[in-house]
Design an enzyme around this catalytic site. Structure first.
Site: not given
Ligand SMILES: [Mg+2]
Length: 306
Positions: A30, A32, A247
Protein backbone atom coordinates in the site's frame (compact mmCIF):
# COMPACT_ATOMS: atom_id res chain seq x y z
CA UNK A 1 7.18 -18.63 13.49
CA UNK A 2 3.79 -16.87 13.31
CA UNK A 3 1.62 -16.54 16.40
CA UNK A 4 -2.16 -16.15 16.38
CA UNK A 5 -1.80 -12.58 17.55
CA UNK A 6 0.82 -11.63 14.94
CA UNK A 7 4.60 -11.66 15.33
CA UNK A 8 6.41 -8.50 16.33
CA UNK A 9 9.38 -8.13 13.96
CA UNK A 10 11.44 -6.83 16.89
CA UNK A 11 11.04 -10.19 18.66
CA UNK A 12 12.89 -12.02 15.83
CA UNK A 13 16.63 -12.48 15.52
CA UNK A 14 18.46 -11.00 12.50
CA UNK A 15 18.85 -14.43 10.92
CA UNK A 16 15.14 -15.21 11.45
CA UNK A 17 14.24 -11.93 9.75
CA UNK A 18 16.56 -12.69 6.80
CA UNK A 19 15.06 -16.19 6.47
CA UNK A 20 11.57 -14.69 6.49
CA UNK A 21 12.52 -12.18 3.78
CA UNK A 22 13.73 -15.13 1.66
CA UNK A 23 10.26 -16.71 1.85
CA UNK A 24 8.80 -14.15 -0.55
CA UNK A 25 9.87 -12.96 -4.00
CA UNK A 26 6.92 -10.66 -4.72
CA UNK A 27 6.14 -7.62 -2.59
CA UNK A 28 2.85 -5.75 -2.77
CA UNK A 29 2.63 -2.57 -0.78
CA UNK A 30 0.00 0.00 0.00
CA UNK A 31 1.24 3.58 -0.44
CA UNK A 32 -0.32 6.13 1.92
CA UNK A 33 0.65 5.38 5.52
CA UNK A 34 3.27 2.80 4.46
CA UNK A 35 5.77 4.41 2.08
CA UNK A 36 4.61 8.01 2.25
CA UNK A 37 2.12 10.34 3.90
CA UNK A 38 0.76 12.76 1.27
CA UNK A 39 3.95 14.02 -0.37
CA UNK A 40 6.49 13.04 2.29
CA UNK A 41 8.24 9.65 2.21
CA UNK A 42 8.23 7.81 5.56
CA UNK A 43 11.68 7.24 7.17
CA UNK A 44 13.90 4.89 5.08
CA UNK A 45 10.88 3.71 3.06
CA UNK A 46 12.53 4.74 -0.24
CA UNK A 47 15.67 2.74 0.68
CA UNK A 48 13.64 -0.36 1.56
CA UNK A 49 11.59 -0.24 -1.66
CA UNK A 50 14.66 0.40 -3.82
CA UNK A 51 16.51 -2.47 -2.06
CA UNK A 52 13.61 -4.84 -2.77
CA UNK A 53 13.88 -3.92 -6.46
CA UNK A 54 17.72 -4.26 -6.43
CA UNK A 55 17.32 -7.68 -4.78
CA UNK A 56 15.07 -8.75 -7.70
CA UNK A 57 11.83 -8.93 -5.74
CA UNK A 58 8.82 -8.25 -8.00
CA UNK A 59 7.37 -5.10 -6.50
CA UNK A 60 3.94 -3.52 -6.86
CA UNK A 61 2.41 -0.41 -5.35
CA UNK A 62 -1.26 -1.28 -4.80
CA UNK A 63 -3.53 1.70 -4.25
CA UNK A 64 -7.27 2.17 -3.95
CA UNK A 65 -6.91 5.78 -5.10
CA UNK A 66 -8.81 6.15 -8.42
CA UNK A 67 -7.94 9.79 -9.11
CA UNK A 68 -4.49 9.20 -10.59
CA UNK A 69 -3.41 7.19 -13.63
CA UNK A 70 -0.49 4.79 -13.30
CA UNK A 71 1.69 7.30 -15.16
CA UNK A 72 0.84 9.94 -12.58
CA UNK A 73 1.70 7.49 -9.76
CA UNK A 74 5.06 6.79 -11.39
CA UNK A 75 5.76 10.54 -11.64
CA UNK A 76 4.95 11.07 -7.95
CA UNK A 77 6.93 7.99 -6.86
CA UNK A 78 10.01 8.96 -8.88
CA UNK A 79 9.88 12.50 -7.54
CA UNK A 80 9.96 11.08 -3.98
CA UNK A 81 12.93 8.82 -4.82
CA UNK A 82 11.27 5.45 -5.49
CA UNK A 83 12.84 3.69 -8.52
CA UNK A 84 9.58 2.33 -9.91
CA UNK A 85 8.07 2.24 -13.40
CA UNK A 86 4.64 1.67 -14.93
CA UNK A 87 4.76 -2.11 -14.34
CA UNK A 88 5.18 -1.56 -10.60
CA UNK A 89 1.84 0.22 -10.16
CA UNK A 90 -1.59 -1.34 -9.68
CA UNK A 91 -4.38 1.20 -9.18
CA UNK A 92 -8.13 0.69 -9.08
CA UNK A 93 -8.65 2.77 -12.25
CA UNK A 94 -6.14 0.52 -14.03
CA UNK A 95 -7.90 -2.60 -12.66
CA UNK A 96 -11.28 -1.34 -13.88
CA UNK A 97 -9.89 -0.79 -17.38
CA UNK A 98 -8.15 -4.20 -17.35
CA UNK A 99 -11.34 -5.89 -16.15
CA UNK A 100 -13.33 -4.47 -19.09
CA UNK A 101 -10.53 -5.26 -21.53
CA UNK A 102 -10.44 -8.90 -20.34
CA UNK A 103 -14.20 -9.08 -21.02
CA UNK A 104 -13.61 -7.74 -24.58
CA UNK A 105 -15.96 -4.90 -23.69
CA UNK A 106 -16.64 -2.86 -26.84
CA UNK A 107 -19.43 -0.53 -25.77
CA UNK A 108 -19.20 2.80 -23.95
CA UNK A 109 -18.71 3.47 -20.19
CA UNK A 110 -20.70 5.98 -18.22
CA UNK A 111 -18.05 7.26 -15.79
CA UNK A 112 -18.68 8.81 -12.40
CA UNK A 113 -15.07 9.78 -11.77
CA UNK A 114 -12.07 11.79 -12.87
CA UNK A 115 -9.40 11.67 -15.57
CA UNK A 116 -7.73 9.03 -13.37
CA UNK A 117 -10.35 6.63 -14.78
CA UNK A 118 -10.96 8.10 -18.23
CA UNK A 119 -7.26 8.06 -19.15
CA UNK A 120 -6.92 4.39 -18.16
CA UNK A 121 -9.99 3.62 -20.31
CA UNK A 122 -8.43 5.60 -23.17
CA UNK A 123 -5.27 3.51 -22.78
CA UNK A 124 -7.20 0.31 -23.55
CA UNK A 125 -9.37 1.91 -26.25
CA UNK A 126 -12.65 1.99 -24.33
CA UNK A 127 -14.99 4.90 -25.06
CA UNK A 128 -16.55 6.82 -22.21
CA UNK A 129 -18.91 9.63 -21.27
CA UNK A 130 -19.92 11.47 -18.11
CA UNK A 131 -16.70 12.74 -16.50
CA UNK A 132 -16.64 16.39 -15.36
CA UNK A 133 -19.25 18.68 -13.77
CA UNK A 134 -22.91 17.81 -14.34
CA UNK A 135 -25.12 20.13 -12.30
CA UNK A 136 -28.82 20.82 -12.31
CA UNK A 137 -29.83 23.75 -14.50
CA UNK A 138 -33.49 24.68 -14.32
CA UNK A 139 -35.86 22.30 -12.58
CA UNK A 140 -35.44 18.60 -11.89
CA UNK A 141 -38.49 17.94 -14.08
CA UNK A 142 -36.78 19.67 -17.01
CA UNK A 143 -33.59 17.70 -16.42
CA UNK A 144 -35.49 14.40 -16.31
CA UNK A 145 -37.33 15.32 -19.49
CA UNK A 146 -34.10 16.28 -21.26
CA UNK A 147 -32.22 13.09 -20.31
CA UNK A 148 -31.75 10.84 -23.29
CA UNK A 149 -29.88 7.67 -22.33
CA UNK A 150 -26.99 6.89 -24.65
CA UNK A 151 -27.84 3.46 -26.15
CA UNK A 152 -24.12 2.74 -26.55
CA UNK A 153 -23.51 2.65 -22.78
CA UNK A 154 -22.78 -0.90 -21.59
CA UNK A 155 -21.07 -0.24 -18.25
CA UNK A 156 -21.15 2.22 -15.37
CA UNK A 157 -17.82 2.81 -13.62
CA UNK A 158 -17.94 4.66 -10.30
CA UNK A 159 -14.84 6.09 -8.63
CA UNK A 160 -13.88 9.17 -6.68
CA UNK A 161 -15.59 12.21 -8.21
CA UNK A 162 -15.54 15.65 -6.63
CA UNK A 163 -18.23 16.66 -9.13
CA UNK A 164 -20.60 13.90 -7.98
CA UNK A 165 -24.16 15.23 -8.26
CA UNK A 166 -27.84 14.31 -8.17
CA UNK A 167 -27.91 14.18 -11.98
CA UNK A 168 -24.93 11.82 -12.13
CA UNK A 169 -26.64 9.52 -9.65
CA UNK A 170 -29.81 9.65 -11.75
CA UNK A 171 -27.97 8.86 -14.99
CA UNK A 172 -25.88 6.05 -13.45
CA UNK A 173 -28.93 4.40 -11.87
CA UNK A 174 -30.94 4.77 -15.09
CA UNK A 175 -28.27 2.97 -17.11
CA UNK A 176 -28.08 0.30 -14.41
CA UNK A 177 -31.81 -0.40 -14.80
CA UNK A 178 -30.69 -2.58 -17.69
CA UNK A 179 -29.35 -5.77 -16.06
CA UNK A 180 -26.99 -6.23 -19.03
CA UNK A 181 -25.14 -3.02 -18.11
CA UNK A 182 -22.04 -3.79 -15.99
CA UNK A 183 -21.66 -1.99 -12.66
CA UNK A 184 -18.08 -1.44 -11.49
CA UNK A 185 -16.96 0.39 -8.34
CA UNK A 186 -13.27 1.22 -8.04
CA UNK A 187 -13.16 0.89 -4.22
CA UNK A 188 -15.27 1.29 -1.10
CA UNK A 189 -13.09 3.39 1.25
CA UNK A 190 -15.54 5.35 3.39
CA UNK A 191 -13.76 8.63 3.96
CA UNK A 192 -10.51 10.56 4.39
CA UNK A 193 -10.36 12.13 7.84
CA UNK A 194 -8.75 15.58 7.81
CA UNK A 195 -7.89 17.76 10.82
CA UNK A 196 -10.93 20.04 10.43
CA UNK A 197 -13.34 18.11 8.21
CA UNK A 198 -14.24 14.77 6.66
CA UNK A 199 -13.76 14.23 2.93
CA UNK A 200 -16.24 11.62 1.65
CA UNK A 201 -14.40 8.67 0.10
CA UNK A 202 -15.28 6.70 -3.03
CA UNK A 203 -17.32 4.24 -0.96
CA UNK A 204 -19.79 7.01 -0.13
CA UNK A 205 -20.35 7.69 -3.83
CA UNK A 206 -20.48 4.00 -4.79
CA UNK A 207 -23.02 3.39 -2.02
CA UNK A 208 -25.21 6.28 -3.16
CA UNK A 209 -25.37 4.79 -6.67
CA UNK A 210 -25.82 1.26 -5.26
CA UNK A 211 -28.81 2.33 -3.16
CA UNK A 212 -30.45 4.14 -6.04
CA UNK A 213 -29.72 1.41 -8.61
CA UNK A 214 -30.76 -1.40 -6.25
CA UNK A 215 -27.77 -3.38 -7.52
CA UNK A 216 -24.39 -4.33 -6.07
CA UNK A 217 -21.25 -3.33 -7.98
CA UNK A 218 -18.22 -5.44 -8.78
CA UNK A 219 -15.53 -3.76 -6.66
CA UNK A 220 -11.96 -3.59 -7.97
CA UNK A 221 -10.02 -2.31 -4.97
CA UNK A 222 -8.62 -3.87 -1.81
CA UNK A 223 -9.69 -6.15 -0.14
CA UNK A 224 -11.30 -7.79 -3.21
CA UNK A 225 -9.57 -10.61 -5.04
CA UNK A 226 -9.49 -8.99 -8.54
CA UNK A 227 -5.96 -7.75 -7.89
CA UNK A 228 -4.87 -11.31 -7.18
CA UNK A 229 -6.42 -12.60 -10.43
CA UNK A 230 -4.59 -9.94 -12.48
CA UNK A 231 -1.30 -10.64 -10.68
CA UNK A 232 -1.55 -14.37 -11.30
CA UNK A 233 -2.65 -14.04 -14.92
CA UNK A 234 -0.60 -11.08 -16.14
CA UNK A 235 2.48 -11.32 -13.92
CA UNK A 236 2.62 -15.05 -12.98
CA UNK A 237 2.85 -14.27 -9.27
CA UNK A 238 2.87 -17.16 -6.73
CA UNK A 239 0.55 -16.14 -3.84
CA UNK A 240 2.47 -18.21 -1.26
CA UNK A 241 5.72 -16.39 -2.08
CA UNK A 242 4.07 -12.96 -1.99
CA UNK A 243 4.11 -10.44 0.86
CA UNK A 244 1.38 -7.79 1.23
CA UNK A 245 2.42 -4.74 3.27
CA UNK A 246 -0.14 -2.26 4.60
CA UNK A 247 -1.15 0.09 7.37
CA UNK A 248 -4.84 -0.78 7.37
CA UNK A 249 -6.06 -4.22 8.42
CA UNK A 250 -9.55 -4.19 6.86
CA UNK A 251 -8.24 -3.38 3.36
CA UNK A 252 -4.51 -4.20 3.05
CA UNK A 253 -4.16 -7.13 5.44
CA UNK A 254 -7.56 -8.53 4.48
CA UNK A 255 -6.56 -8.42 0.79
CA UNK A 256 -3.49 -10.46 1.72
CA UNK A 257 -5.62 -12.99 3.59
CA UNK A 258 -8.20 -13.16 0.77
CA UNK A 259 -5.44 -13.90 -1.76
CA UNK A 260 -3.34 -16.31 0.34
CA UNK A 261 -0.40 -13.87 0.63
CA UNK A 262 1.85 -13.37 3.65
CA UNK A 263 1.09 -10.11 5.46
CA UNK A 264 3.02 -7.32 7.22
CA UNK A 265 1.43 -4.40 9.06
CA UNK A 266 3.42 -1.20 9.61
CA UNK A 267 2.28 1.15 12.36
CA UNK A 268 2.76 4.41 10.44
CA UNK A 269 -0.87 4.77 9.36
CA UNK A 270 -4.30 3.59 10.50
CA UNK A 271 -3.82 0.46 12.67
CA UNK A 272 -1.26 -0.49 15.33
CA UNK A 273 -0.26 -3.28 17.74
CA UNK A 274 -3.11 -2.46 20.15
CA UNK A 275 -5.65 -2.92 17.33
CA UNK A 276 -4.07 -6.26 16.39
CA UNK A 277 -4.36 -7.38 20.00
CA UNK A 278 -8.08 -6.54 19.92
CA UNK A 279 -8.64 -8.34 16.60
CA UNK A 280 -6.76 -11.40 17.87
CA UNK A 281 -9.01 -11.69 20.92
CA UNK A 282 -12.27 -11.46 18.97
CA UNK A 283 -14.67 -14.41 18.89
CA UNK A 284 -15.54 -13.53 15.30
CA UNK A 285 -13.32 -15.42 12.80
CA UNK A 286 -13.81 -12.59 10.26
CA UNK A 287 -12.26 -10.15 12.74
CA UNK A 288 -9.41 -12.53 13.59
CA UNK A 289 -8.64 -12.57 9.84
CA UNK A 290 -7.49 -8.95 10.23
CA UNK A 291 -4.45 -10.01 12.29
CA UNK A 292 -1.27 -9.73 10.16
CA UNK A 293 1.41 -12.44 10.20
CA UNK A 294 4.06 -9.88 11.18
CA UNK A 295 3.95 -6.27 12.38
CA UNK A 296 6.54 -3.56 12.92
CA UNK A 297 6.65 0.13 13.78
CA UNK A 298 7.70 1.26 10.26
CA UNK A 299 8.75 -0.14 6.88
CA UNK A 300 12.27 1.28 7.41
CA UNK A 301 12.83 -1.34 10.15
CA UNK A 302 13.53 -3.89 7.36
CA UNK A 303 16.45 -1.93 5.90
CA UNK A 304 19.29 -3.53 7.95
CA UNK A 305 18.25 -6.99 6.68
CA UNK A 306 18.11 -6.21 2.94
MG1 LIG B 1 -2.77 3.12 3.59
Amino acid sequence: MYSNSGTNLASLSPSEIKDWINTFDTVLTDCDGVIWVDNTPLPFATDVINKFIENNKKLFFVTNNSTKTRNEFVAKSNKLGFNVGLDNIISTAYLAAQYLKAKHFDKKCYVVGTTGITRELDAVGIRHTGAGPDVLQGTLGEAVHAFQPDPEVGAVVVGFDEHFSFLKMMRAASYLNDPEVLFIGTNTDERFPMPDCVIPGTGSIVNAVTTCAEREPIVMGKPNKHICDILEEEYKVDPKRTLMIGDRCNTDILLGKNCGFQTLLVETGIHNAADIEKFAQSNDPDVRKLVPDVYTSKLGDLLPYL
